[in-house]
Design a protein around this motif. Structure first.
Motif, mmCIF file in Angstrom:
data_model
loop_
_atom_site.group_PDB
_atom_site.id
_atom_site.type_symbol
_atom_site.label_atom_id
_atom_site.label_comp_id
_atom_site.label_asym_id
_atom_site.label_seq_id
_atom_site.Cartn_x
_atom_site.Cartn_y
_atom_site.Cartn_z
ATOM 1 N N ASN A 270 0.866 -1.177 0.000
ATOM 2 C CA ASN A 270 0.000 0.000 0.000
ATOM 3 C C ASN A 270 0.903 1.227 0.000
ATOM 4 O O ASN A 270 1.642 1.452 0.958
ATOM 5 C CB ASN A 270 -0.903 -0.014 1.242
ATOM 6 C CG ASN A 270 -1.775 1.235 1.333
ATOM 7 O OD1 ASN A 270 -1.557 2.221 0.619
ATOM 8 N ND2 ASN A 270 -2.758 1.197 2.214
ATOM 9 N N GLU A 271 0.864 1.992 -1.104
ATOM 10 C CA GLU A 271 1.773 3.134 -1.289
ATOM 11 C C GLU A 271 1.654 4.180 -0.169
ATOM 12 O O GLU A 271 2.531 5.007 0.010
ATOM 13 C CB GLU A 271 1.469 3.830 -2.624
ATOM 14 C CG GLU A 271 1.968 3.071 -3.845
ATOM 15 C CD GLU A 271 3.468 3.226 -4.057
ATOM 16 O OE1 GLU A 271 4.037 4.199 -3.540
ATOM 17 O OE2 GLU A 271 4.054 2.349 -4.718
ATOM 18 N N GLN A 276 1.786 -2.029 6.010
ATOM 19 C CA GLN A 276 1.066 -3.129 5.353
ATOM 20 C C GLN A 276 1.989 -4.014 4.526
ATOM 21 O O GLN A 276 1.553 -4.996 3.935
ATOM 22 C CB GLN A 276 -0.068 -2.575 4.499
ATOM 23 C CG GLN A 276 -1.147 -1.938 5.357
ATOM 24 C CD GLN A 276 -2.344 -1.507 4.533
ATOM 25 O OE1 GLN A 276 -2.605 -2.033 3.471
ATOM 26 N NE2 GLN A 276 -3.067 -0.519 5.040
ATOM 27 N N GLY A 277 3.265 -3.622 4.473
ATOM 28 C CA GLY A 277 4.250 -4.517 3.888
ATOM 29 C C GLY A 277 4.662 -4.170 2.485
ATOM 30 O O GLY A 277 4.183 -3.217 1.888
ATOM 31 N N GLU A 358 2.916 -18.653 1.194
ATOM 32 C CA GLU A 358 1.742 -18.787 2.061
ATOM 33 C C GLU A 358 1.764 -17.758 3.190
ATOM 34 O O GLU A 358 0.741 -17.198 3.554
ATOM 35 C CB GLU A 358 1.663 -20.210 2.616
ATOM 36 C CG GLU A 358 0.882 -21.105 1.658
ATOM 37 C CD GLU A 358 1.085 -22.578 1.889
ATOM 38 O OE1 GLU A 358 1.707 -22.946 2.901
ATOM 39 O OE2 GLU A 358 0.624 -23.348 1.033
ATOM 40 N N GLN A 359 2.940 -17.544 3.738
ATOM 41 C CA GLN A 359 3.080 -16.587 4.843
ATOM 42 C C GLN A 359 4.114 -15.527 4.481
ATOM 43 O O GLN A 359 5.140 -15.863 3.905
ATOM 44 C CB GLN A 359 3.566 -17.326 6.108
ATOM 45 C CG GLN A 359 2.551 -18.269 6.720
ATOM 46 C CD GLN A 359 1.317 -17.530 7.232
ATOM 47 O OE1 GLN A 359 1.415 -16.377 7.669
ATOM 48 N NE2 GLN A 359 0.157 -18.170 7.155
ATOM 49 N N PRO A 360 3.862 -14.277 4.837
ATOM 50 C CA PRO A 360 4.914 -13.273 4.620
ATOM 51 C C PRO A 360 6.051 -13.447 5.629
ATOM 52 O O PRO A 360 5.843 -14.006 6.702
ATOM 53 C CB PRO A 360 4.186 -11.948 4.848
ATOM 54 C CG PRO A 360 3.033 -12.280 5.734
ATOM 55 C CD PRO A 360 2.655 -13.705 5.439
ATOM 56 N N PHE A 397 5.834 -9.912 1.300
ATOM 57 C CA PHE A 397 5.055 -10.929 0.586
ATOM 58 C C PHE A 397 5.838 -11.388 -0.644
ATOM 59 O O PHE A 397 5.857 -10.698 -1.662
ATOM 60 C CB PHE A 397 3.687 -10.359 0.171
ATOM 61 C CG PHE A 397 2.864 -9.898 1.339
ATOM 62 C CD1 PHE A 397 2.059 -10.792 2.032
ATOM 63 C CD2 PHE A 397 2.914 -8.573 1.768
ATOM 64 C CE1 PHE A 397 1.308 -10.367 3.122
ATOM 65 C CE2 PHE A 397 2.171 -8.136 2.855
ATOM 66 C CZ PHE A 397 1.366 -9.041 3.538
ATOM 67 N N ARG A 398 6.506 -12.529 -0.506
ATOM 68 C CA ARG A 398 7.274 -13.060 -1.646
ATOM 69 C C ARG A 398 6.313 -13.674 -2.673
ATOM 70 O O ARG A 398 5.255 -14.174 -2.320
ATOM 71 C CB ARG A 398 8.237 -14.160 -1.180
ATOM 72 C CG ARG A 398 9.270 -13.740 -0.148
ATOM 73 C CD ARG A 398 10.347 -12.862 -0.732
ATOM 74 N NE ARG A 398 10.872 -13.350 -2.001
ATOM 75 C CZ ARG A 398 11.913 -14.158 -2.130
ATOM 76 N NH1 ARG A 398 12.569 -14.589 -1.066
ATOM 77 N NH2 ARG A 398 12.345 -14.531 -3.317
#
Ligand SMILES: [Zn+2]
Length: 586
Positions: A270-271, A276-277, A358-360, A397-398
């Motif tokens: 989220n810019e 939020q990552g 699945e998981q960050p 988040f890959r």
């Protein structure tokens, strides 16, 4: 005719609309030439306010290369508007022909600036570094590497210069335009190859087989502390490991030593809010460095942070390029081994799309504080970056889990009728055999299922997405058709270009649009008796028809649908309709 002459905006004026600048003073300031240096660059002369035009840049490089025994400028391509795309070759070796450079044990490094012309930091950084190699104390950088440097790749766009081209970027006062003269984004063109500029880069890759590729940019978007961000995709695993373990730590160290703040490539989830990552960019060889990666070239995308001053960004790029030459020279043996290991791979299954992890993971992030303020011109709020530095832990988040994959066929067959596609595959440097006599081959072909064509063009193409059903076919190919083995170094690239479900396939880019049209039809007076005949002669078909009527009560009231149902099941129907014409030899 309406003539609009833009007043030259001052950097101070532009600063009025940008978030506050974080003050910076780094050791790399020592790299700036003294005013009495006869080889001072135009940007240094202007105190990093402006960047030289195309003509000024080429004139400056011509003079430098004429005076130096280690630099040569060559023309490698022509833009759509007939400007030369020039490349400087920096080498201690007298012979700069591709074969001669390839025979040397030194890695060849390919770097270009100005693929997005407004993001032009690399041009001046390259000028300064090559000046210091030629006439400063940095000649020894060429002891272990040869460098190919394109100062401006998108030459036409560079001349569409204005102070208003990049509102989110802190200088220079004159910036080029993002897309080329046909309004195409060069950094989306590496798979489809529409543009002269990217075709030129690909030709250089074919001729010189670089051991390292760097594409220099400037970001847009959110604020954070990092000034020089860089990264690579990880399609080629040995190369990726080499970059992560060997290259990145040394590069980070060099940048930090010179007072810069290196960071990874950053795409905010989220810019407006980094808590939020951040996310990965999905892997697609339409992008320069993802393309380099699938060609087994270690490839780095550099994104200088647009809100840092032009001078800081140029100096960081200089440090990056100098360290690039040092690291690849020092580590050339392990670099070449990583390239060799990946190039030798012929994976049985090739992954075409990638999914989120699945998981960050949680990662440390050197952020800038942001708040939301009520807008004076909308009924909403807007983000304000305060300039205050903060260290955050944020989710990352890959996008690294295999999605869709395909079995590697022995070869593909492309009919002679698709000369444009065959031509583009050849420009990529993919080896193929052209047949001169008709040949009949057992192949798997795909029938498209419910293909969707985009409503709006993207990069000059109407994108296609589709389901697929494989079918066995005995196909005859005619002179001019090609058989393309996947047992070649560019085999994975070939698969990405020809498997229809790859988002970067020629089909996905709309190159096979002809197959979407059905061109023959049957009249009502002919289908009615044909349908009756089919029902009386084929018990199975009759049962299928009864079932269809039961399952879909409205069906019988739709005359066209009923006739279509019979037509599709009759021998008169076009058996090539929606059949992707490229064959897989399994
Ligand atoms: Zn860019």
């Amino acid at each position: 005719m309406l003539l609009f002459i833009a007043p030259l905006i001052s950097v101070a004026q532009q600063d009025d609309i940008l978030p506050p600048v974080v003050s910076w003073k780094g050791k790399s300031l020592e790299l700036v030439a003294r005013k009495d240096n006869p080889w001072i660059t135009p940007t240094e002369k202007s105190d990093f306010i402006t960047t030289p035009t195309y003509v000024e840049t080429m004139a400056w490089f011509n003079k430098l290369c004429d005076a130096s025994d280690v630099l040569t400028m060559v023309t490698v391509g022509q833009s759509a508007n007939a400007r030369s795309i020039n490349m400087v070759i920096a080498s201690l070796d007298g012979n700069i022909e591709p074969d001669a450079l390839l025979n040397s044990s030194k890695p060849i490094l390919l770097v270009h600036a100005g693929i997005h012309s407004g993001e032009i930091d690399g041009n001046t950084a390259g000028m300064m570094l090559l000046r210091d190699i030629a006439f400063g104390k940095k000649r020894s950088l060429l002891d272990k590497v040869n460098l190919l440097f394109i100062p401006i790749l998108s030459v036409d766009a560079h001349e569409r210069s204005s102070p208003y081209n990049r509102p989110n970027q802190r200088g220079p006062a004159n910036m080029g335009w993002r897309t080329n003269a046909r309004n195409l984004n060069l950094n989306r063109d590496y798979s489809k190859l529409d543009t002269e500029e990217v075709r030129t880069v690909v030709q250089i890759m074919n001729d010189y087989h670089p051991s390292f590729y760097v594409d220099l940019h400037v970001t847009d978007g959110a604020d954070y502390q990092y000034d020089i961000t860089y990264g690579a995709s990880d399609y080629s695993r040995s190369i990726s490991k080499w970059l992560t373990k060997t290259f990145n730590p040394e590069m980070d160290n060099a940048l930090k030593t010179h007072g810069h703040i290196p960071g990874p490539l950053i795409f905010a989830a989220n810019e407006r809010d980094f808590t939020q990552g951040k996310a990965d960019f999905p892997y697609m060889p339409r992008f320069s460095t993802s393309y380099g990666d699938i060609r087994r070239i270690p490839s780095i995308l550099v994104e200088n942070h647009s809100l840092k001053p032009f001078k800081q960004r140029v100096l960081g790029t200089y440090v990056f390029l100098e360290a690039l030459m040092q690291i690849t020279g020092k580590e050339s043996v392990s670099l070449k081994k990583a390239i060799h290991d990946d190039t030798a791979l012929r994976n049985k299954d090739v992954v075409l799309t990638w999914k989120n992890a699945e998981q960050p993971e949680m990662v440390e992030f050197l952020g800038i504080e942001s708040t939301l303020k009520p807008s004076a011109v909308t009924s909403s709020d807007y983000v304000v970056w305060t300039g205050k530095t903060i260290t955050q832990n944020i989710p990352y988040f890959r996008i690294n889990r295999p999605g869709l994959s395909v079995k590697r066929p022995k070869a593909y067959w492309v009919p002679a009728t698709y000369k444009d596609v065959i031509g583009r595959l050849a420009i990529h440097g993919i080896a193929m055999e052209k047949i001169t006599e008709p040949k009949t081959v057992e192949v798997t072909m795909y029938r498209l299922q419910n293909p969707k064509i985009a409503n709006e063009p993207f990069e000059g193409h109407f994108l296609v997405s589709t389901g697929l059903a494989p079918e066995k076919h005995t196909e005859t190919y005619y002179p001019g058709a090609v058989r393309i083995s996947t047992d070649q170094d560019l085999g994975d690239l070939l698969i990405y270009l020809l498997e229809p479900q790859s988002p970067d396939s020629f089909l996905a880019w709309g190159f096979f649009a002809e197959i979407f049209s059905r061109t023959e039809y049957i009249e009502e007076y002919a289908i009615e008796p044909l349908a009756r005949q089919m029902l009386s002669k084929d018990i199975k078909l009759a049962a299928e028809f009864e079932l269809k009527k039961k399952q879909d009560p409205d069906f019988i009231n739709d005359k066209a649908a009923v006739y279509k149902w019979f037509y599709e099941r009759s021998p008169y129907y076009d058996n090539r309709y929606l059949l992707y014409p490229v064959g897989r030899e399994e």
